[in-house]
Design an enzyme around this catalytic site. Structure first.
Site, short mmCIF file in Angstrom:
data_model
loop_
_atom_site.label_atom_id
_atom_site.label_comp_id
_atom_site.label_asym_id
_atom_site.label_seq_id
_atom_site.Cartn_x
_atom_site.Cartn_y
_atom_site.Cartn_z
N ASN A 138 0.85 -1.21 0.00
CA ASN A 138 0.00 0.00 0.00
C ASN A 138 0.87 1.25 0.00
OD1 ASN A 138 -2.73 -1.09 0.30
ND2 ASN A 138 -1.96 -1.84 2.27
N LYS A 139 1.93 1.19 0.80
CA LYS A 139 2.80 2.37 0.91
C LYS A 139 3.58 2.59 -0.38
CE LYS A 139 3.42 2.38 5.90
NZ LYS A 139 4.39 2.30 6.99
N ASP A 166 8.07 5.74 8.78
CA ASP A 166 7.29 5.17 9.86
C ASP A 166 6.16 6.15 10.16
OD1 ASP A 166 7.34 2.75 11.53
OD2 ASP A 166 7.19 4.21 13.16
N THR A 167 4.99 5.60 10.42
CA THR A 167 3.81 6.44 10.63
C THR A 167 3.13 6.07 11.92
OG1 THR A 167 3.42 6.72 8.26
CG2 THR A 167 1.52 6.99 9.69
N PHE A 173 -6.49 2.34 3.52
CA PHE A 173 -6.07 1.19 4.32
C PHE A 173 -5.91 1.63 5.77
CE2 PHE A 173 -1.54 2.11 5.16
CZ PHE A 173 -1.33 3.16 4.30
N GLY A 174 -5.55 0.68 6.62
CA GLY A 174 -5.27 0.99 8.02
C GLY A 174 -6.44 1.68 8.70
N HIS A 194 -0.24 12.96 5.72
CA HIS A 194 1.07 12.91 6.38
C HIS A 194 2.13 12.35 5.44
CE1 HIS A 194 -1.67 9.62 6.83
NE2 HIS A 194 -0.67 8.76 7.01
#
Ligand code: IMP
Length: 193
Positions: A11-12, A69-70, A149-150, A178
């Protein structure tokens, strides 16, 4: 310029490629360098984890790379889940369980401000550079929308009339997210080198 994106999350990779559009930069994934192991993420901060992942790849594979990183920070939960965003409801990294835990913990609390924070760590020719992107918003009372997603179905970005990230098109989300902000900072930097 070819650069490795230190993530196993498709996804990223997709989102970053969409944000990139047409440039002179080609993003490759970990599979392209034969890295299939889980990269350690054991630091107490989002920035620390971004640095740890980028350094792992550079140290073990001798490539230029960036990692990101999120974390989601919910004010009424003292900044939780923060660094535990992926595994908030357990090691399974289950988005449904993660969202359910936040909604259950917040209950009917009307103080629902939150933000997504992304930190990108770039290791380029022996130097490290950091880029941050923040998206302010609130946590919904229930899930809405199908895309993304997420935590997307419960995050209502500021200025979008109560629509969740999962109700925005990919283009709209990338404009304000973000990750979109952090990736554009990364690209502006890479354009100058
Ligand atoms: P990590 O950066 O891969 O550790 O991801 C942390 C957690 O944040 C995971 O549970 C992701 O699903 C979630 N996450 C990361 N970016 C987003 C996003 O853009 N929208 C919703 N959830 C996200």
């Amino acid at each position: 310029m070819e650069i490795i994106f230190a993530t196993g999350n498709p996804n990223k990779i997709r989102e970053v490629n969409q944000i990139l559009g047409k440039t002179h930069i080609t993003i490759k994934g970990l599979k392209d360098i034969g890295c299939t192991e889980d990269i350690p993420e054991t630091q107490p901060t989002i920035q620390g984890n971004a640095i740890q992942k980028a350094n792992y790849v550079t140290d073990n594979y001798q490539v230029n790379c960036f990692s990101e990183d999120t974390g989601l920070e919910v004010d009424a939960l003292s900044g939780e889940p923060g660094v535990n965003t992926a595994r908030y409801a357990g090691q399974g990294k289950d988005p449904e369980a993660n969202m359910a835990k936040i909604l259950q913990k917040l209950g009917a609390n009307t103080h629902r401000t939150a933000r997504f924070r992304t930190v990108i760590a770039l290791n380029l020719e022996g130097q490290q550079h950091l880029f941050e992107g923040v998206c302010e918003g609130t946590i919904a009372y229930e899930k809405t929308g199908e895309s993304g997603f997420g935590y997307d179905p419960i995050f209502l970005p500021q200025g979008y009339a109560g629509k969740s990230f999962a109700e925005l098109s990919k283009v709209e989300k990338n404009k304000i997210s973000h990750r979109g902000i952090a990736v554009r900072k990364l690209m502006e930097f890479l354009d100058r080198v």
